[in-house]
Structures are given as C-alpha cells and as structure tokens.
Design an enzyme around this catalytic site. Structure first.
Site, PDB file in Angstrom:
ATOM      1  N   GLY A  18      59.071-128.528 -27.531  1.00 23.25           N
ATOM      2  CA  GLY A  18      58.793-129.344 -26.206  1.00 23.25           C
ATOM      3  C   GLY A  18      59.885-130.205 -25.815  1.00 23.25           C
ATOM      4  O   GLY A  18      59.554-131.341 -25.063  1.00 23.25           O
ATOM      5  N   GLY A  19      61.031-129.875 -25.829  1.00 22.56           N
ATOM      6  CA  GLY A  19      62.337-130.460 -25.459  1.00 22.56           C
ATOM      7  C   GLY A  19      62.284-130.628 -23.925  1.00 22.56           C
ATOM      8  O   GLY A  19      63.508-131.239 -23.461  1.00 22.56           O
ATOM      9  N   ASN A  95      58.467-132.448 -31.679  1.00 21.23           N
ATOM     10  CA  ASN A  95      58.141-133.254 -30.699  1.00 21.23           C
ATOM     11  C   ASN A  95      57.044-132.695 -29.710  1.00 21.23           C
ATOM     12  O   ASN A  95      56.363-133.458 -29.198  1.00 21.23           O
ATOM     13  CB  ASN A  95      59.129-133.415 -29.840  1.00 21.23           C
ATOM     14  CG  ASN A  95      59.030-134.047 -28.192  1.00 21.23           C
ATOM     15  OD1 ASN A  95      58.872-135.192 -28.310  1.00 21.23           O
ATOM     16  ND2 ASN A  95      59.226-133.278 -27.348  1.00 21.23           N
ATOM     17  N   SER A 148      53.380-141.144 -33.048  1.00 14.72           N
ATOM     18  CA  SER A 148      52.950-142.527 -32.147  1.00 14.72           C
ATOM     19  C   SER A 148      52.294-143.716 -32.880  1.00 14.72           C
ATOM     20  O   SER A 148      51.980-143.644 -34.111  1.00 14.72           O
ATOM     21  CB  SER A 148      51.817-141.700 -31.523  1.00 14.72           C
ATOM     22  OG  SER A 148      51.108-142.635 -30.680  1.00 14.72           O
ATOM     23  N   TYR A 171      43.811-137.290 -31.063  1.00 17.47           N
ATOM     24  CA  TYR A 171      45.300-137.593 -31.086  1.00 17.47           C
ATOM     25  C   TYR A 171      45.784-138.616 -32.206  1.00 17.47           C
ATOM     26  O   TYR A 171      46.667-138.551 -32.991  1.00 17.47           O
ATOM     27  CB  TYR A 171      45.575-138.450 -29.719  1.00 17.47           C
ATOM     28  CG  TYR A 171      47.113-138.877 -29.571  1.00 17.47           C
ATOM     29  CD1 TYR A 171      48.020-137.824 -29.208  1.00 17.47           C
ATOM     30  CD2 TYR A 171      47.636-139.942 -29.367  1.00 17.47           C
ATOM     31  CE1 TYR A 171      49.312-137.966 -28.897  1.00 17.47           C
ATOM     32  CE2 TYR A 171      48.878-140.323 -29.030  1.00 17.47           C
ATOM     33  CZ  TYR A 171      50.029-139.159 -28.900  1.00 17.47           C
ATOM     34  OH  TYR A 171      51.012-139.482 -28.818  1.00 17.47           O
TER      35      TYR A 171
HETATM   36  N1  LIG Z   1      54.044-140.016 -23.719  1.00 10.81           N
HETATM   37  C1  LIG Z   1      53.941-141.028 -24.530  1.00 10.81           C
HETATM   38  O1  LIG Z   1      53.569-142.185 -23.838  1.00 10.81           O
HETATM   39  C2  LIG Z   1      53.826-141.085 -25.941  1.00 10.81           C
HETATM   40  C3  LIG Z   1      53.857-142.008 -26.593  1.00 10.81           C
HETATM   41  C4  LIG Z   1      53.953-141.976 -27.996  1.00 10.81           C
HETATM   42  C5  LIG Z   1      54.173-140.966 -28.760  1.00 10.81           C
HETATM   43  N2  LIG Z   1      54.337-139.774 -27.820  1.00 10.81           N
HETATM   44  C6  LIG Z   1      54.665-138.245 -28.681  1.00 10.81           C
HETATM   45  O2  LIG Z   1      55.990-137.834 -28.054  1.00 10.81           O
HETATM   46  C7  LIG Z   1      56.141-136.672 -28.270  1.00 10.81           C
HETATM   47  C8  LIG Z   1      56.244-135.814 -26.877  1.00 10.81           C
HETATM   48  O3  LIG Z   1      54.932-136.354 -25.926  1.00 10.81           O
HETATM   49  P1  LIG Z   1      55.420-136.478 -24.318  1.00 10.81           P
HETATM   50  O4  LIG Z   1      54.469-137.275 -23.782  1.00 10.81           O
HETATM   51  O5  LIG Z   1      56.708-136.370 -24.070  1.00 10.81           O
HETATM   52  O6  LIG Z   1      54.812-134.828 -24.289  1.00 10.81           O
HETATM   53  P2  LIG Z   1      54.758-134.133 -22.914  1.00 10.81           P
HETATM   54  O7  LIG Z   1      55.619-134.612 -21.884  1.00 10.81           O
HETATM   55  O8  LIG Z   1      53.137-133.773 -22.601  1.00 10.81           O
HETATM   56  O9  LIG Z   1      55.319-132.580 -23.352  1.00 10.81           O
HETATM   57  C9  LIG Z   1      54.888-131.957 -24.305  1.00 10.81           C
HETATM   58  C10 LIG Z   1      55.711-130.813 -24.697  1.00 10.81           C
HETATM   59  O10 LIG Z   1      54.811-130.053 -25.756  1.00 10.81           O
HETATM   60  C11 LIG Z   1      55.124-128.669 -25.235  1.00 10.81           C
HETATM   61  N3  LIG Z   1      54.014-127.902 -25.859  1.00 10.81           N
HETATM   62  C12 LIG Z   1      52.753-127.828 -25.668  1.00 10.81           C
HETATM   63  N4  LIG Z   1      52.115-127.109 -26.142  1.00 10.81           N
HETATM   64  C13 LIG Z   1      52.884-126.259 -26.622  1.00 10.81           C
HETATM   65  C14 LIG Z   1      52.690-125.144 -27.597  1.00 10.81           C
HETATM   66  N5  LIG Z   1      51.559-124.544 -27.669  1.00 10.81           N
HETATM   67  N6  LIG Z   1      53.991-124.371 -28.029  1.00 10.81           N
HETATM   68  C15 LIG Z   1      55.205-125.057 -27.750  1.00 10.81           C
HETATM   69  N7  LIG Z   1      55.264-126.083 -27.038  1.00 10.81           N
HETATM   70  C16 LIG Z   1      54.249-126.767 -26.556  1.00 10.81           C
HETATM   71  C17 LIG Z   1      55.317-128.682 -23.703  1.00 10.81           C
HETATM   72  O11 LIG Z   1      56.006-127.326 -23.252  1.00 10.81           O
HETATM   73  P3  LIG Z   1      55.286-126.188 -22.617  1.00 10.81           P
HETATM   74  O12 LIG Z   1      54.108-126.557 -21.835  1.00 10.81           O
HETATM   75  O13 LIG Z   1      56.398-125.383 -21.988  1.00 10.81           O
HETATM   76  O14 LIG Z   1      54.791-125.475 -23.908  1.00 10.81           O
HETATM   77  C18 LIG Z   1      55.914-130.119 -23.391  1.00 10.81           C
HETATM   78  O15 LIG Z   1      57.297-129.634 -23.401  1.00 10.81           O
HETATM   79  C19 LIG Z   1      54.499-136.134 -28.718  1.00 10.81           C
HETATM   80  O16 LIG Z   1      54.567-135.995 -30.087  1.00 10.81           O
HETATM   81  C20 LIG Z   1      53.656-137.306 -28.535  1.00 10.81           C
HETATM   82  O17 LIG Z   1      52.848-137.482 -29.273  1.00 10.81           O
HETATM   83  C21 LIG Z   1      54.386-139.675 -26.779  1.00 10.81           C
END
Ligand SMILES: NC(=O)c1ccc[n+]([C@@H]2O[C@H](COP(=O)([O-])OP(=O)(O)OC[C@H]3O[C@@H](n4cnc5c(N)ncnc54)[C@H](OP(=O)(O)O)[C@@H]3O)[C@@H](O)[C@H]2O)c1
Length: 265
Positions: A18-19, A95, A148, A171
């Site tokens: 998910g980079g 990630n 998280s 979640y």
């Molecule tokens: N955003 C926040 O506020 C927040 C807060 C605390 C923690 N986090 C944590 O940070 C991490 C990233 O979150 P984010 O909000 O940055 O995520 P995001 O922007 O929604 O991105 C999610 C990523 O996961 C990939 N993904 C989803 N399904 C997949 C699959 N089946 N196989 C491979 N890749 C997959 C997506 O790429 P594709 O669609 O190309 O597959 C995308 O690159 C997560 O673990 C989340 O729990 C986020």
C-alpha cells in the site's frame, strides 16, 4: 558505529504494501531517502510504478509491483519475484489496509466483516508467513506493521460530535489483532534475528483535512490530543526508519505510538 550510520538503510531490499496511500507514500519516501531499495506494492500497479518513478526522480531507488493481499498466489508471486531479483528481503512494511464494507455494527453482515478480514487479517498473515521464511533463510530481517491508535485504545465516539462520522468495529478489531500478531511474531522469530514491531499512528492530517476541512471532529480531535494536531508526513518518516534500521536493533515486539499523546491520558 556512528549513530547516523545506525539509521542507514543502504542496499536494503524493502517491500512497502500500500505504498501509494496516504501514509504509504511518505513511508516509501522515508525508507528510500535512508538508502533502501523500495518495492511499492498494491493492486494498482500503475500507481505503484508512478510513485516509484517519483522516488527515482528524487535520486533514490524504488520500483512498483502488483500485489493483491486478497490472493495468496499474488503474495507468493511478489515474494518470489523480489527474492529472485534482489536475493533477499530485508524489510517488510505492512501498511496496506482494506476499508471495504466498513459499516455501522447494526448494518454489518458476516460477509461485510469477512471482506475486510480477508485482507487485513488473512492477507496480513499470508504475507508475513511468506516473507518471514525468506528472512529465516537469510538469518535476519525487520518487519514493521502499521497499526493505529484504534489498536491501542477503543475509539472515543464523543470526538465525532454531531458530524455523523464514526469508526467501525472491524478497524479496531484488525488493529488490535495487528499488535497481537506483532508480539507473537517477535517472540517466535527473535531467535532468527528477525525483529517485528508496530507503529500506531493517530489520524493523518492531510487526508482528514482534504476530506473534511475543519469541522467539529477535527476541532475535538486536536483539543483531545496533547500536541494539538494530527499526524503529518515527517511524523511517520522518522519512526518507520528507526524501526526498520539498526538504530532499533534491540527492539522487538514493540508498539510505537505516534499519536501526539492521544493515548497518554
Ligand atoms: N489515514 C489515517 O488517518 C490512518 C490513521 C492511523 C493509522 N492508519 C494506518 O495507516 C495504514 C495506511 O492507511 P492509509 O489511510 O494511508 O491508507 P489508504 O490511503 O487508504 O491506502 C490504502 C493502501 O492499501 C492498498 N490496498 C488496499 N487493499 C489492498 C489489497 N487487497 N492488496 C494490496 N494492497 C491493498 C491500497 O492500494 P490499491 O488500492 O492499489 O490496492 C492503498 O495503497 C493503514 O494500516 C491504516 O490502518 C491510517
């Protein structure tokens, strides 16, 4: 070793799942800036390649690759490809997250629940299983899971006020599970010189601000956070390089809260 050298990741083969995402991109940049060769992997291979190109244009090493965490064959194909090309996998950053079918509990069916678990639990287990085998073979490795604050405390629903926003049970369940997986794997694979840690960040500021602007939720969130703000790119970059690198050589099974103090009271 000089302390600056402890943070070097020169020549380290690194996979970031998910980079391309909100946290994924700064995490990928951070590891590449520290010297790693970063493989950015998710379902949208084109966007993985685009982020990798952006990293290369800045003078660092990266490539994009296809990965569907919902398909074991895809996980094994990625691990085989990276191992064949680079001979090793030094660092794995878990990630990626699926937020598919996240609903209010009263509306969540078994199918909805299993859709997310298929990626966030089964996919997470399968990629760890495949990568850790390679790390055992090479006698070393570092795995960093991105959790998280929802995996350190339950959601404080009061923070959403009257916005209608909420946080789904899936979640919290997944993120607590990720901390358990971290500790289990740290205990199981420490004897192979493999470290497994977790970073649990708070809300990602640029993403939240782009989606909601300033509202009751953002005001409440900041008021309840001792540092009075969300997480920004530079806040995640240091911790991920720290846990991936020799700077944390004696740290394993740890859950590092990058939350501005959200969980400190
Ligand atoms: N955003 C926040 O506020 C927040 C807060 C605390 C923690 N986090 C944590 O940070 C991490 C990233 O979150 P984010 O909000 O940055 O995520 P995001 O922007 O929604 O991105 C999610 C990523 O996961 C990939 N993904 C989803 N399904 C997949 C699959 N089946 N196989 C491979 N890749 C997959 C997506 O790429 P594709 O669609 O190309 O597959 C995308 O690159 C997560 O673990 C989340 O729990 C986020």
């Amino acid at each position: 070793m000089k302390v600056t050298e402890l943070y070097h990741l020169t020549g380290k083969t690194t996979i970031v799942t998910g980079g391309t995402g909100l946290f994924g991109k700064p995490i990928s940049f951070a590891l590449a800036e520290a010297g790693a060769h970063v493989i950015i992997a998710s379902r949208n291979e084109e966007s993985c390649k685009a982020v990798a190109q952006e990293i290369r244009q800045n003078g660092y090493q990266a490539e994009g690759a296809f990965l569907d965490l919902g398909d074991e064959k895809s996980i094994l194909a990625l691990v085989d490809k990276v191992t064949a090309m680079h001979n090793r996998i030094d660092i794995l950053v878990n990630n990626a997250v699926s937020r598919e079918n996240y609903k209010k509990l009263e509306e969540t069916t078994a199918e909805d629940w299993e859709t997310a678990q298929h990626i966030n639990a089964t996919g997470l287990m399968l990629i760890n299983k495949a990568v850790v085998q390679q790390m055992v073979n090479q006698g070393k490795g570092s795995i960093v899971n991105i959790g998280s604050i929802q995996g350190a405390v339950g959601p404080n629903f009061e923070v959403y006020g009257s916005t209608g926003m909420t946080s789904p049970l899936n979640y919290t369940y997944d993120k607590w599970g990720m901390v358990g997986l971290t500790k289990w794997m740290a205990n199981a694979y420490g004897k192979h010189n493999i470290r497994v840690n977790c970073i649990s960040p708070g809300g990602y500021g640029p993403g939240i601000e782009a989606s909601f602007g300033e509202n009751e939720f953002t005001e409440n969130y900041k008021r309840l956070t001792p540092l009075r703000r969300f997480v920004y790119d530079d806040d995640i970059k240091g911790p991920v390089v720290f846990l991936a690198s020799e700077a944390s050589a004696y740290i394993t099974g740890h859950n590092l809260l990058v939350d501005g103090g959200w969980t400190s009271w």
